[in-house]
Design an enzyme around this catalytic site. Structure first.
Site, PDB file in Angstrom:
ATOM      1  N   GLU A   1      81.523  39.510 105.652  1.00  0.00           N
ATOM      2  CA  GLU A   1      80.687  38.746 104.734  1.00  0.00           C
ATOM      3  C   GLU A   1      80.753  37.241 104.983  1.00  0.00           C
ATOM      4  OE1 GLU A   1      78.589  39.799 102.370  1.00  0.00           O
ATOM      5  OE2 GLU A   1      78.946  41.909 102.840  1.00  0.00           O
TER       6      GLU A   1
ATOM      7  N   GLU B   1      76.733  31.086 100.684  1.00  0.00           N
ATOM      8  CA  GLU B   1      75.686  31.728 101.478  1.00  0.00           C
ATOM      9  C   GLU B   1      74.885  30.665 102.232  1.00  0.00           C
ATOM     10  OE1 GLU B   1      72.186  35.104 100.758  1.00  0.00           O
ATOM     11  OE2 GLU B   1      73.273  34.212  99.066  1.00  0.00           O
TER      12      GLU B   1
ATOM     13  N   ASN C   1      76.424  39.424  87.990  1.00  0.00           N
ATOM     14  CA  ASN C   1      77.753  39.522  88.595  1.00  0.00           C
ATOM     15  C   ASN C   1      78.617  38.315  88.239  1.00  0.00           C
ATOM     16  OD1 ASN C   1      77.779  42.033  89.932  1.00  0.00           O
ATOM     17  ND2 ASN C   1      76.567  41.214  91.629  1.00  0.00           N
TER      18      ASN C   1
END
Length: 370
Positions: free
Chosen positions: A226, A235, A270
């Site tokens: 990831e 990200e 989340n």
């Protein structure tokens, strides 16, 4: 008679004086010689012991003193130059940094078995001891001099082999962590991970030692994938709208819930749930997952331990119940990578997992793909 007798007595006294003088010199010199040759060896250096500045350990017949904190750095053979050679030593241990036991018995070298830096083995064909100066997948100690060095036993004993683990109870030591992530961002600290683990006591502590190591490896493999080897904190593409329709909304802004941290958690729901679980307001302050190491690690462990994602079980349950590594992929990104989706991405996770289990010296088990 008297004239003859007196010179003999004089010569005898002179001889006695010379002998006494020689004896006196010998008595003075003897302790100095003995003191020079009686430096006792400290406890043998161990790759699993964390040494602090000033602690000593013996290695290859010399005592060594650590300049500062170190673990896994071989005395005299490390780029950090953390050890100072204190000179030759003799006999058993005489205090210092670590080691243990009074035996010089080490496990036999096994071809094809993974060995970490500092592992000590007995090479059966010649009966000699060797220490791994670089991690390797079981190369012959007498052929690969880059990976193995002759080892002189100084009275310590014990381990070797591929295991490890930290003194904090986590099955991955800091030296192994650094080996797995050689190019990691300094934000992702080992201490941050260990601190986060304390909030999830079931992580990598459930089942046998092998199961614990497999779970740790599976977690770190997905983390590696990831984050590009723990390089990325946020990200790369932050333009996506990860604001789902929820009663609590997206108070930080509709484009602020992009992926962050070791598992790159995203979406407002989340951040909301993770924040509630770990006691941090991530809904209003999602960037806390990218600015505090322990918080960042906790978001990843929260997902790992509690969320099924598109799968049918949590990644934690997949590993401790024997479902296999493939089910952890389902829990994290199964809707995209599994069932013939993006097989290249899936395989990259599997490759990372097999590599990390090699570092930990444990079998990866079955059911690796999804």
């Amino acid at each position: 008679m008297t004239l003859t007798h007196r010179p003999r007595s004089t010569r005898l006294l002179a001889l006695l004086a010379v002998l006494a003088s020689m004896l006196g010199l010998a008595l003075v010199a003897l302790p100095a010689t003995q003191a020079h040759a009686s430096t006792a060896c400290a406890a043998p250096w161990s790759s699993t012991v964390a040494y602090t500045g000033g602690q000593t350990a013996s290695y290859n017949g010399d005592n060594w003193s650590a300049k500062w904190w170190t673990q896994g750095d071989v005395p005299g053979n490390n780029a950090q130059d953390v050890w100072v050679d204190q000179g030759a030593c003799t006999g058993g241990s005489g205090g210092g940094g670590g080691g243990g036991g009074s035996s010089c018995s080490y496990p036999a070298w096994v071809a094809g078995q993974y060995y970490n830096v500092g592992a000590i083995v007995t090479y059966t064909p010649n009966g000699n001891l060797y220490i791994a100066t670089n991690a390797n997948p079981g190369y012959d100690p007498t052929i690969s001099t880059w990976y193995w060095s002759p080892y002189t036993c100084t009275g310590g004993g014990g381990g070797g082999g591929g295991g490890g683990g930290g003194s904090n109870g986590f099955v991955v030591s800091e030296a192994q962590f650094d080996q797995i992530f050689p190019n990691r961002n300094s934000f992702y600290t080992y201490s941050g991970l260990v601190s986060a683990i304390s909030a999830f006591p079931g992580f990598a502590t459930t089942g046998s030692t092998a199961t614990q190591q497999q779970e740790a490896a599976a977690f770190l493999a997905n983390v590696d994938h990831e984050t590009g080897g723990l390089v990325y904190i946020r990200e790369i593409d932050q333009s996506g709208n990860y604001c789902a329709s929820e009663s609590y909304g997206c108070p930080a802004g509709s484009n602020q819930y992009y992926g962050r941290g070791p598992l790159q958690i995203s979406w407002n729901f989340n951040y909301y749930a993770a924040g509630n679980a770990i006691g941090v307001d991530l809904l209003d302050n999602p960037d806390l997952a990218a600015t505090d190491s322990a918080t960042s690690w906790k978001t990843a462990l929260w997902y790992w331990m509690t969320q099924n994602g598109p799968g049918t079980m949590t990644a934690h349950n997949a590993m401790v119940n024997g479902a296999g590594f493939g089910q952890t992929i389902w829990a994290i990104n199964g809707s995209i990578e599994c069932n013939g989706g993006n097989t290249a991405e899936m395989q990259d996770r599997v490759n990372d997992y097999e590599s990390i289990t090699g570092v930990l010296g444990v079998s990866p088990g079955g059911n690796l793909t999804c």
